[in-house]
Design a protein around this motif. Sequence first.
Motif, short mmCIF file in Angstrom:
data_model
loop_
_atom_site.label_atom_id
_atom_site.label_comp_id
_atom_site.label_asym_id
_atom_site.label_seq_id
_atom_site.Cartn_x
_atom_site.Cartn_y
_atom_site.Cartn_z
N PRO A 1 8.18 11.35 -4.96
CA PRO A 1 6.84 11.92 -4.78
C PRO A 1 5.93 10.90 -4.10
O PRO A 1 6.19 9.69 -4.13
N GLU A 2 4.86 11.37 -3.53
CA GLU A 2 3.89 10.49 -2.89
C GLU A 2 2.50 11.10 -2.95
O GLU A 2 2.35 12.32 -3.00
N LYS A 3 1.52 10.25 -2.97
CA LYS A 3 0.13 10.69 -2.94
C LYS A 3 -0.57 9.82 -1.90
O LYS A 3 -0.96 8.69 -2.16
N ARG A 4 -0.68 10.35 -0.68
CA ARG A 4 -1.19 9.59 0.45
C ARG A 4 -2.67 9.28 0.28
O ARG A 4 -3.44 10.11 -0.23
N ASN A 5 -3.06 8.10 0.73
CA ASN A 5 -4.46 7.70 0.63
C ASN A 5 -5.34 8.40 1.65
O ASN A 5 -6.54 8.55 1.43
N ARG A 6 -4.75 8.81 2.76
CA ARG A 6 -5.52 9.46 3.83
C ARG A 6 -4.78 10.69 4.33
O ARG A 6 -3.54 10.72 4.33
N ASP A 7 -5.55 11.66 4.79
CA ASP A 7 -4.95 12.86 5.34
C ASP A 7 -4.63 12.72 6.82
O ASP A 7 -3.75 13.41 7.33
N PHE A 8 -5.33 11.83 7.52
CA PHE A 8 -5.23 11.77 8.98
C PHE A 8 -4.38 10.61 9.49
O PHE A 8 -4.06 10.56 10.67
N SER A 9 -4.03 9.65 8.63
CA SER A 9 -3.17 8.55 9.05
C SER A 9 -2.20 8.24 7.92
O SER A 9 -2.49 8.51 6.75
N ALA A 10 -1.05 7.66 8.27
CA ALA A 10 -0.02 7.47 7.26
C ALA A 10 0.84 6.26 7.58
O ALA A 10 1.12 5.96 8.75
N PHE A 11 1.25 5.57 6.52
CA PHE A 11 2.26 4.52 6.61
C PHE A 11 3.63 5.15 6.42
O PHE A 11 3.82 6.00 5.55
N VAL A 12 4.60 4.68 7.22
CA VAL A 12 5.98 5.15 7.08
C VAL A 12 6.90 3.93 7.10
O VAL A 12 6.99 3.24 8.11
N ASN A 13 7.56 3.67 5.99
CA ASN A 13 8.55 2.59 5.96
C ASN A 13 9.77 2.96 6.78
O ASN A 13 10.28 4.08 6.65
N ILE A 14 10.24 2.04 7.60
CA ILE A 14 11.50 2.28 8.31
C ILE A 14 12.58 1.33 7.83
O ILE A 14 13.76 1.58 8.05
N GLU B 1 0.83 -1.20 0.00
CA GLU B 1 0.00 0.00 0.00
C GLU B 1 0.87 1.25 0.00
O GLU B 1 0.59 2.22 -0.72
N ARG B 2 1.92 1.22 0.81
CA ARG B 2 2.81 2.39 0.85
C ARG B 2 3.54 2.56 -0.48
O ARG B 2 3.71 3.70 -0.97
N ASP B 3 3.97 1.46 -1.10
CA ASP B 3 4.59 1.55 -2.42
C ASP B 3 3.63 2.16 -3.44
O ASP B 3 4.03 2.96 -4.30
N SER B 4 2.37 1.77 -3.35
CA SER B 4 1.38 2.31 -4.29
C SER B 4 1.20 3.81 -4.12
O SER B 4 0.93 4.52 -5.10
N GLU B 5 1.33 4.30 -2.89
CA GLU B 5 1.25 5.74 -2.67
C GLU B 5 2.40 6.46 -3.37
O GLU B 5 2.23 7.56 -3.91
N THR B 6 3.58 5.82 -3.37
CA THR B 6 4.71 6.41 -4.08
C THR B 6 4.50 6.38 -5.58
O THR B 6 4.76 7.37 -6.29
N ILE B 7 4.01 5.26 -6.09
CA ILE B 7 3.74 5.16 -7.53
C ILE B 7 2.69 6.19 -7.94
O ILE B 7 2.82 6.85 -8.98
N ALA B 8 1.65 6.35 -7.11
CA ALA B 8 0.63 7.36 -7.40
C ALA B 8 1.22 8.76 -7.42
O ALA B 8 0.85 9.59 -8.25
N GLY B 9 2.17 9.01 -6.52
CA GLY B 9 2.83 10.31 -6.51
C GLY B 9 3.60 10.56 -7.79
O GLY B 9 3.58 11.67 -8.34
N MET B 10 4.28 9.53 -8.28
CA MET B 10 5.03 9.69 -9.53
C MET B 10 4.08 9.90 -10.71
O MET B 10 4.36 10.72 -11.59
N LEU B 11 2.97 9.17 -10.74
CA LEU B 11 2.01 9.34 -11.83
C LEU B 11 1.39 10.74 -11.80
O LEU B 11 1.15 11.35 -12.85
N ALA B 12 1.13 11.24 -10.59
CA ALA B 12 0.61 12.60 -10.47
C ALA B 12 1.62 13.62 -11.00
O ALA B 12 1.26 14.59 -11.67
#
Length: 462
Positions: A168-181, A43-54
């Motif tokens: 780039p990133e396009k988060r799915n939610r404004d109030f919660s977030a995934f963060v890879n460590i 899911e977090r990877d998809s947010e990055t891919i969405a950011g690049m597509l945007a």
Amino acid sequence: MKERPLVPIQELNRQREYMRLVREMDVRPQKYHIVTLGCQMNERDSETIAGMLAEMGMESAPVREEADLVLYNTCCVRENAENRALGNVIWLKELKRDKPDMVICVGGCMTQEKGMAERMKQLYPFINVIFGTHNMHRFPEYLYRALREQHPVVEVLDTDGEIAEGLPEKRNRDFSAFVNIMYGCNNFCSYCIVPYVRGRERSREPQAVIDECLRLVDSGVQEIMLLGQNVNSYRGGGKEFAELLYRLDKLGVPRIRFMTSHPKDISDELIAAYGELSHLMPQLHLPVQAGSDEILARMNRRYTREHYLELVRRLRSVRPDIGLTSDIIVGFPGETLEQFEQTMSLVETVRFDAAYTFIFSPRAGTKAASMPDDTPYEEKSRRIQRLIDLQQRISLETLEAQVGRKETVLVESVSARDADSVGGKTPRGHMVNLPGGKELIGTFVNVEITSAGRNTLRGRKI
């Protein structure tokens, strides 16, 4: 653990140039749709891919039929996840007949399996881009080449990959977030394909994690979920992960969660953190996989039943209200009825809030795939049903014990079954439905728990 190098800034700038080139093309996809299969890491990877597509000038489409570009971010942990991904890709072949200019891309763990990319290229020539988990940051380049040259681009790297910061990133939610460590895994559990498709462990620098979380807090994020295949081995294991949690606790983010933990690597400092950190939620996903020492040894889990139970005792001694969840495999090769009963007794002893249960799924290339297995599938099905029944009873009793309690719920969404209700989680991770509208999404609501269902609670605002 040896730190993996970062993707050079020159390479990231080169990919940004490809984003610009795609954005300025006269003919290019205008809308994209991403289908994410698998875990939160995907899911977090998809947010990055969405950011690049945007960044490439595209907008998100709610359904595949409305998109000009469809991307599948795949999973291969179990065979049914792989079959689902392949089945969906085949379905797109029919869609592409009606929309011949549609661009189809496939990435994620399944493509990283040995030989899978070439197999897909041969069986599904209509796919435009195939890439792996280790070179996701180069997706803009691959897409540009596919669009410009009008032929498929297939590139999957065998290396463990580098860490790409600042994409780039396009988060799915404004109030919660995934963060890879961290990324990858060094454990090589005998049934698991993850080390082969995600590579060896590599950790982000603590300050990079802190900086990302600071930006999220400043943007109004209320809950952060730290991600890794085994967060307890962050930067080599020991106290380093706990130290990161202590630093994050001081940032002011209301809620901190993480997953996934490996029992063999839980440190004394992490256990202590549950009693000391006010923002660390009383919830822990702690996969046990089996209750038999013999099966655990053949799984290469590197802990015993007694060690696991001692971890549970210590965690509950510092945080009595902690909610524990788990993963359990039934029907591991050679599992006897007695060994299965040991799993049942462990579940009865621990009393997980919830458990994700699976019948063993052999994955090609893993050690367990070649182990002799003489237990009929029908018997495995009977065993898992017994386990499901037991866990459902325990889960219901756990939820019923919450009735009358007053909890703070972070509202996440409008209820799918009732447009006049919303749902959100308690600190312990229990889902609560309560009367309310979408204006409550992303806010904290004080709730009294009024009733319990099989999987969720019901409450009212107070």
